[in-house]
Design a protein around this motif. Structure first.
Motif, PDB file in Angstrom:
ATOM      1  N   UNK A 158     -11.458 -15.332   8.695  1.00  0.00           N
ATOM      2  CA  UNK A 158     -11.016 -14.381   8.783  1.00  0.00           C
ATOM      3  C   UNK A 158     -10.014 -13.524   8.525  1.00  0.00           C
ATOM      4  N   UNK A 159      -8.412 -14.586   8.681  1.00  0.00           N
ATOM      5  CA  UNK A 159      -6.977 -14.156   8.473  1.00  0.00           C
ATOM      6  C   UNK A 159      -7.186 -14.623   7.172  1.00  0.00           C
ATOM      7  N   UNK A 160      -7.744 -15.272   6.881  1.00  0.00           N
ATOM      8  CA  UNK A 160      -7.438 -16.154   5.226  1.00  0.00           C
ATOM      9  C   UNK A 160      -8.092 -15.032   4.329  1.00  0.00           C
ATOM     10  N   UNK A 161      -8.901 -14.194   4.544  1.00  0.00           N
ATOM     11  CA  UNK A 161      -9.353 -12.828   3.977  1.00  0.00           C
ATOM     12  C   UNK A 161      -8.780 -12.172   3.788  1.00  0.00           C
ATOM     13  N   UNK A 162      -8.054 -11.265   5.533  1.00  0.00           N
ATOM     14  CA  UNK A 162      -7.146  -9.702   5.465  1.00  0.00           C
ATOM     15  C   UNK A 162      -5.990 -10.441   4.439  1.00  0.00           C
ATOM     16  N   UNK A 163      -5.860 -12.411   4.521  1.00  0.00           N
ATOM     17  CA  UNK A 163      -4.206 -12.240   4.142  1.00  0.00           C
ATOM     18  C   UNK A 163      -4.460 -12.226   2.486  1.00  0.00           C
ATOM     19  N   UNK A 164      -5.754 -12.523   2.001  1.00  0.00           N
ATOM     20  CA  UNK A 164      -6.149 -12.334   0.291  1.00  0.00           C
ATOM     21  C   UNK A 164      -6.374 -10.766  -0.157  1.00  0.00           C
ATOM     22  N   UNK A 165      -6.625 -10.141   0.408  1.00  0.00           N
ATOM     23  CA  UNK A 165      -7.503  -8.443   0.460  1.00  0.00           C
ATOM     24  C   UNK A 165      -5.278  -8.068   0.885  1.00  0.00           C
ATOM     25  N   UNK A 166      -4.907  -8.274   1.639  1.00  0.00           N
ATOM     26  CA  UNK A 166      -3.608  -7.691   1.750  1.00  0.00           C
ATOM     27  C   UNK A 166      -2.403  -8.069   0.296  1.00  0.00           C
ATOM     28  N   UNK A 167      -2.039  -9.108   0.101  1.00  0.00           N
ATOM     29  CA  UNK A 167      -1.883  -9.627  -0.455  1.00  0.00           C
ATOM     30  C   UNK A 167      -1.959  -9.619  -2.320  1.00  0.00           C
ATOM     31  N   UNK A 168      -3.776  -8.345  -2.368  1.00  0.00           N
ATOM     32  CA  UNK A 168      -3.750  -7.862  -3.471  1.00  0.00           C
ATOM     33  C   UNK A 168      -3.783  -6.194  -3.536  1.00  0.00           C
ATOM     34  N   UNK A 169      -3.742  -5.760  -2.732  1.00  0.00           N
ATOM     35  CA  UNK A 169      -3.466  -4.660  -2.165  1.00  0.00           C
ATOM     36  C   UNK A 169      -2.067  -4.199  -1.997  1.00  0.00           C
ATOM     37  N   UNK A 170      -1.036  -4.642  -1.067  1.00  0.00           N
ATOM     38  CA  UNK A 170       0.576  -4.806  -1.554  1.00  0.00           C
ATOM     39  C   UNK A 170       0.650  -4.668  -3.093  1.00  0.00           C
ATOM     40  N   UNK A 171      -0.471  -5.788  -3.807  1.00  0.00           N
ATOM     41  CA  UNK A 171      -0.053  -5.405  -5.492  1.00  0.00           C
ATOM     42  C   UNK A 171       0.035  -4.436  -5.901  1.00  0.00           C
ATOM     43  N   UNK A 172      -1.401  -4.044  -6.046  1.00  0.00           N
ATOM     44  CA  UNK A 172      -1.182  -2.933  -5.998  1.00  0.00           C
ATOM     45  C   UNK A 172      -0.607  -2.154  -5.809  1.00  0.00           C
ATOM     46  N   UNK A 173      -0.295  -1.301  -5.024  1.00  0.00           N
ATOM     47  CA  UNK A 173       0.622  -0.502  -4.320  1.00  0.00           C
ATOM     48  C   UNK A 173       1.779  -1.074  -5.328  1.00  0.00           C
ATOM     49  N   UNK A 174       2.179  -1.636  -4.922  1.00  0.00           N
ATOM     50  CA  UNK A 174       3.243  -2.296  -5.564  1.00  0.00           C
ATOM     51  C   UNK A 174       3.631  -2.222  -7.211  1.00  0.00           C
TER      52      UNK A 174
END
Length: 479
Positions: A421-437
Motif C-alpha cells: 500500500x505504501x508502494x502504491x501511494x509512492x507511485x501515485x504521488x510520483x505521477x501526481x507530482x509530475x503532472x503538477x510539475x
C-alpha cells in the motif's frame, strides 16, 4: 519486444558486474574498522532517519537556508555511512536454496548518478559557470538526500516512522490551511486574475505562503494517508488515517491550484487503478471484470457533478481552457515561448542547473513584462538546464522508476504484504507530482523537492534481486 523493454528499463541489469569494475564503488567500505569500533555508529541508520525526520518536520515552517543546512548534514552523513559500510549482501527471504535480497544500489541510483554527471558537464560548459555551480550544489544536496532516504527506507520500521511523521506534519499544515478558509487569509500575492469571478475567493496557503506550493506539498500526503487507511492496523489508526485523507484533500482543493488539481486527479486515478489491481486476486469474477469501468465512470461522474454545481470550482476549471484570456495562462504561455528559445539556443547540454543560472540567461529571451524565476514546467526546466541529453536521461529515470515500482508491487502482492500500500501511494504521488510539475514550478522549492525525492527513494527502497542457489552455478539476476 519484451527483451527490448527489459533492457530499456534496466530490469535485468547485472549491477554486480558494474560494482566489481567501478572505481567509484571501491570507495564503499574504506573505513569499516572505524565503524565497528564506534559506539555512536551502532545506531547509524536510526541517526540517519533522525536527520531526515528533521528535514520533513521543519521544512514547512522554517527558512530555506535552515533546510539547506539540514540537507548538508544529511549528505555528509550518507558519505560517512558509505565509506564505512561493509560490502556484504543482505538476505531477506529464502525459498529453498534461492535468496531474495535488498541491494543498496539500484538501477534508479544508477540513472540518478548519470543525471548528476550530465549536470556536472552542463555546469562546466555553462555560459554562467558561477551561477550554474550554485545550482549544481543544490542539486547534489537533493540527490544525496535521495541516497540517504533510499537506504533508510529499506527498514520497515524506519519507513513507517518517516511516513507517519510526514503525515502528522502535513495534517498540522492542512488544519491551518482550513482555518484560513473559514476565517480568511490575506493574499500574499496576486494569485488570481483581478478581473476573474474568483478575484475575491480565499486561496489557502497555510505556512508555505503560496497556494500552488501548498498543493504540491499536500499531494503525497493525500496518497500516503489514503494508503494508511489500508496499511495501518486497528480502528483508531484507520480513523486517524481517514481524517488525514479528508483534511489533506479538502485543504488541497481549497488552494484552487489548477496544477494541484490536475496532480490530484492523476494521483487518485493511479492510486485507485493500482489498488484495484492489488485487490483483483481477491475479488469475485464480476468485480474483477467490471471494477475498472465502474471506477472510470464513477470518477468522471463525480468530477462532472462537482464542476456543474460548485461555482468556484467550475470557474477555476473553465479558466484552464480560455487561453490567453486568463492572466495566469497568458503569463505561462509567454514564459514557455521564451524558454523554448533558450532551449533552441543551447539544445545539447543546456545552460547549467539551478534557478540562479536561469535568472542570468532568461532576461535575454523574456517577453517584456514577463519576468520569471523558472520555466514553470519541470520538463522545460530540465531541457533548459541540461539540454536534450539531460531531458532524455530524466525521462529515462522516470520510466525506470515507474517500472521498478510496478515490478516490486507485483512481488509484494504475491506475498500479501501490507507494504504494497505504501508502494502504491509512492507511485501515485510520483505521477501526481509530475503532472503538477508539468505546468508549474513548485517541484524546485525545497518543501516539494524533498518530497519528490522521498517518493522516488521509497520506490527504490523496495528493489530486490534474486540470487539462485549455488547448485545452479549462475550469477545473480536483477529483477
Amino acid at each position: 519486444m519484451n527483451a527490448v523493454w527489459q533492457q530499456l528499463t534496466l530490469s535485468n541489469l547485472p549491477l554486480y558486474r558494474w560494482r566489481n569494475a567501478s572505481y567509484l564503488y571501491r570507495l564503499v567500505g574504506l573505513l569499516p574498522a572505524w565503524r565497528q569500533g564506534s559506539w555512536l555508529m551502532r545506531w547509524a541508520e536510526p541517526l540517519g532517519a533522525l536527520l531526515v525526520s528533521l528535514v520533513f518536520a521543519l521544512a514547512p515552517f522554517v527558512s530555506n537556508d535552515l533546510v539547506g543546512v539540514l540537507l548538508v548534514a544529511c549528505g555528509a552523513f550518507w558519505v560517512l555511512l558509505t565509506v564505512s559500510d561493509e560490502v556484504v549482501r543482505e538476505r531477506e527471504k529464502e525459498e529453498g536454496e534461492a535468496v531474495f535480497s535488498f541491494p543498496k544500489f539500484t538501477p534508479i541510483h544508477l540513472l540518478v548518478l548519470l543525471y548528476w554527471g550530465i549536470a556536472v558537464v552542463a555546469t562546466a560548459l555553462s555560459p554562467v559557470k558561477a551561477a550554474a555551480l550554485t545550482g549544481l550544489v543544490k542539486l547534489t544536496l537533493y540527490l544525496l538526500l535521495f541516497a540517504l532516504m533510499a537506504r533508510i527506507l529499506r527498514s520497515p520500521h524506519l519507513r513507517s516512522w518517516l511516513i507517519a511523521l510526514y503525515l502528522h506534519v502535513a495534517l498540522l499544515v492542512s488544519v491551518y490551511g482550513l482555518r484560513q478558509w473559514f476565517f480568511g487569509a490575506t493574499a500574499l500575492a496576486t494569485w488570481v486574475d483581478p478581473e476573474s469571478p474568483l478575484a475575491k475567493t480565499t486561496r489557502v496557503y497555510s505556512y508555505l505562503g503560496n497556494p500552488n506550493l501548498l498543493a504540491g506539498y499536500l499531494l503525497p500526503a493525500t496518497a500516503l494517508s489514503l494508503a494508511a487507511v489500508f496499511a495501518w492496523r486497528g480502528w483508531v489508526c484507520k480513523a486517524l488515517a481517514t481524517t488525514m485523507f479528508v483534511v489533506n484533500s479538502s485543504c488541497l482543493i481549497l488552494t484552487f491550484s489548477r496544477g494541484g488539481w490536475i496532480g490530484f486527479v492523476v494521483l487518485l486515478f493511479v492510486f485507485l487503478l493500482l489498488l484495484i489491481d492489488w485487490l483483483s486476486i481477491q475479488l469475485p469474477p464480476f468485480w474483477r471484470t467490471w471494477s475498472l469501468p465502474i471506477l472510470l465512470i464513477s470518477l468522471a461522474a463525480i468530477l462532472g457533478l462537482a464542476i456543474l454545481f460548485v461555482e468556484p470550482l467550475r470557474d477555476r476549471v473553465f479558466s484552464m481552457f480560455v487561453g490567453r484570456e486568463d492572466s495566469s495562462n497568458n503569463f505561462r504561455i509567454n514564459v514557455w515561448a521564451a524558454v523554448q528559445e533558450m532551449i533552441r539556443a543551447r539544445p545539447i547540454i543546456g545552460i547549467g542547473p539551478g534557478n540562479t543560472a536561469f535568472n542570468k540567461i532568461y532576461p535575454l529571451y523574456m517577453r517584456p513584462r514577463y519576468s520569471a524565476l523558472s520555466a514553470y514546467s519541470i520538463l522545460l526546466e530540465v531541457a533548459v538546464e541540461a539540454g536534450l541529453i539531460g531531458l532524455g536521461c530524466f525521462l529515462w529515470l522516470l520510466l525506470v522508476t515507474f517500472n521498478q515500482g510496478w515490478v516490486q508491487l507485483r512481488r509484494l502482492r504475491e506475498f500479501g504484504s501490507r507494504e504494497g500500500f505504501w508502494l502504491i501511494a509512492a507511485i501515485a504521488s510520483f505521477l501526481g507530482m509530475l503532472a503538477h510539475g508539468t505546468v508549474d514550478t513548485v517541484l524546485y522549492r525545497p518543501e516539494a523537492n524533498t518530497l519528490w525525492w522521498m517518493m522516488i527513494a521509497l520506490i527504490a527502497s523496495y528493489y530486490t534481486i534474486y540470487q539462485p542457489s549455488r547448485s545452479e552455478n549462475l550469477p545473480p539476476q536483477d529483477l
